[in-house]
Design a protein around this motif. Structure first.
Motif, mmCIF file in Angstrom:
data_model
loop_
_atom_site.group_PDB
_atom_site.id
_atom_site.type_symbol
_atom_site.label_atom_id
_atom_site.label_comp_id
_atom_site.label_asym_id
_atom_site.label_seq_id
_atom_site.Cartn_x
_atom_site.Cartn_y
_atom_site.Cartn_z
ATOM 1 N N ASP A 165 3.425 5.049 1.098
ATOM 2 C CA ASP A 165 3.168 5.514 2.456
ATOM 3 C C ASP A 165 3.035 4.360 3.437
ATOM 4 O O ASP A 165 3.165 3.180 3.074
ATOM 5 N N LEU A 166 2.752 4.688 4.681
ATOM 6 C CA LEU A 166 2.723 3.697 5.759
ATOM 7 C C LEU A 166 1.661 2.630 5.531
ATOM 8 O O LEU A 166 1.783 1.502 6.019
ATOM 9 N N ASP A 167 0.624 2.966 4.762
ATOM 10 C CA ASP A 167 -0.460 2.018 4.486
ATOM 11 C C ASP A 167 -0.240 1.236 3.197
ATOM 12 O O ASP A 167 -1.089 0.412 2.817
ATOM 13 N N GLY A 168 0.875 1.517 2.504
ATOM 14 C CA GLY A 168 1.178 0.775 1.282
ATOM 15 C C GLY A 168 0.652 1.396 0.010
ATOM 16 O O GLY A 168 0.606 0.711 -1.030
ATOM 17 N N ASN A 169 0.291 2.682 0.029
ATOM 18 C CA ASN A 169 -0.231 3.354 -1.170
ATOM 19 C C ASN A 169 0.925 3.968 -1.963
ATOM 20 O O ASN A 169 1.618 4.863 -1.457
ATOM 21 N N PRO A 170 1.126 3.522 -3.223
ATOM 22 C CA PRO A 170 2.253 4.045 -4.011
ATOM 23 C C PRO A 170 1.857 5.239 -4.873
ATOM 24 O O PRO A 170 0.732 5.312 -5.383
ATOM 25 N N THR A 171 2.784 6.175 -5.038
ATOM 26 C CA THR A 171 2.615 7.311 -5.934
ATOM 27 C C THR A 171 3.965 7.622 -6.569
ATOM 28 O O THR A 171 5.016 7.246 -6.038
ATOM 29 N N VAL A 172 3.930 8.316 -7.719
ATOM 30 C CA VAL A 172 5.179 8.794 -8.320
ATOM 31 C C VAL A 172 5.632 10.007 -7.525
ATOM 32 O O VAL A 172 4.940 11.007 -7.433
ATOM 33 N N PHE A 173 6.804 9.919 -6.935
ATOM 34 C CA PHE A 173 7.291 10.962 -6.032
ATOM 35 C C PHE A 173 8.202 11.962 -6.737
ATOM 36 O O PHE A 173 8.097 13.175 -6.534
#
Length: 378
Positions: A165-173
């Motif tokens: 996301d815009l803040d740099g938080n990664p997730t498995v999409f």
């Protein structure tokens, strides 16, 4: 009927018309595609992006955590050189978030997505650096949603897509079994085949809430919903031939078409049903080297990053004073489509036909004028 006084002006008008016709025809025939040759010590180029504001191309490096700009004249300048990453990290894929003037770079060793402020002085300031969930993975492509700023990173060593996301938080999409290559006869006896040929390559964000991702080892194209990550197979650009490594990069044109590049070919894809299915509209072949990445410039102009084939590199992956490429062996070249060339060559003949029709009309009028003048003399 033309008067004798208008004869001279008519001839001059015809002369100007045919001169203009020759200039138009000559310019169409003389137009050549744009090819940029460049080299830089130890660069080993990887990834390609176009910065529409700065009006230059951006390329990463397989050998170091650095990104360089390449001008239309082939001048190479360093934009990013991140000292906080290991010196052997690879800047493999990149994308420009132009509304926010950010550069997004996906690195390997370790797997990381970093954002840099393109408004800051060079080398550009880092905004964030986010470790991807699997640090040993290799990013295959990165795309950005220009509306939300969300970035999507494909995994070249696994069947999944991450979202940052815009803040740099990664997730498995998105993680779907559909990304697994179809089994070939005999693969059931080779368990390693299921993973050896998997992984996703280039990815691009469409304007209508979906991604297009490609799989280099199979040439397949996937449509991925940006809401829930559901994926479906759109087509196989390798077709029935089962061509390998034919889809390393993908980009979208402003007319809604997509361009897939890989190996020695670049293919222009179109869809009539919102990318539920697609077909190859045109194809262009590389004269030499391998197409590693593709971008669209100014809406419809397609450019590919072309590097020497591995056997041509002599095993030197960019090391040495000339980067192992003898300088001008790296290219960013504009793709010349046969369909576009057909349209360009038609216009001169249309103009020629109009000119001939006008000329025949003029001869008819001149014939009438001479006939009337002879009658008056008689």
């Amino acid at each position: 009927m033309l008067s004798p006084s208008s004869l001279s002006s008519t001839k001059r008008l015809l002369h100007v018309f045919f001169r203009l016709l020759l200039l138009l025809e000559g310019s169409a025939l003389a137009r050549s595609r744009h090819v940029i040759t460049f080299g830089s010590p130890g660069l080993a180029p990887a990834g390609l992006a176009w910065d529409p504001t700065a009006q230059h191309f951006l390329i990463g490096s397989r050998l170091r955590p650095a990104v360089s700009s390449v001008s239309d004249a082939g001048v190479v300048e360093t934009l990013v050189s991140d000292p906080l990453l290991p010196p052997d990290s690879s800047a493999l894929v990149l994308a420009v978030d132009n509304p926010r003037r950010r550069l997004l770079v996906a690195f390997a060793r370790p797997a990381t997505l970093s954002a840099y402020d393109l408004r800051s002085p060079r080398p550009h300031r880092r905004i964030f650096s986010s470790a991807l969930p699997d640090p040993a993975s290799v990013p295959g492509g990165v795309a950005v949603d220009s509306t939300t700023g969300d970035a999507f990173v494909t995994c070249a060593t696994g069947n999944l897509i991450w979202k940052v996301d815009l803040d740099g938080n990664p997730t498995v999409f998105s993680k779907s079994p559909i990304y697994s290559p179809p089994e070939s006869p005999g693969d059931e006896d080779r368990p390693e085949a299921a993973t050896a040929e998997g992984g996703l390559g280039g990815v691009v964000h469409g304007s209508r809430g979906f991604l297009l991702a490609v799989q280099g080892s199979t040439g397949r194209v996937f449509k991925v919903d940006t809401e829930g990550g559901a994926a479906r197979s759109v087509m196989d650009v390798g077709g029935k031939k089962g061509l390998a490594a034919e889809a390393e990069g993908v980009a979208m044109r402003s007319d809604g078409g997509a361009v897939v590049a890989g190996g020695r070919a670049t293919r222009w894809l179109t869809s009539q049903d919102g990318w539920s299915a697609a077909a190859v509209y045109d194809e262009a072949a590389m004269e030499e080297g391998q197409a590693r990445a593709v971008v669209v410039r100014e809406g419809r102009r397609v450019y590919v990053l072309v590097t020497p084939e591995e056997e041509e590199e002599g095993g030197n992956l960019g090391k040495g004073d000339d980067g192992g490429y003898k300088g001008k062996r790296n290219r960013i070249e504009e793709v010349e489509w046969g369909r576009d060339s057909e349209g360009e060559t038609v216009w001169p003949f249309v103009m020629l036909g109009l000119g001939l029709a006008y000329f025949m009309y003029w001869r008819f009028q001149m014939g009438q004028l001479v006939s009337n003048m002879n009658k008056k003399r008689a």
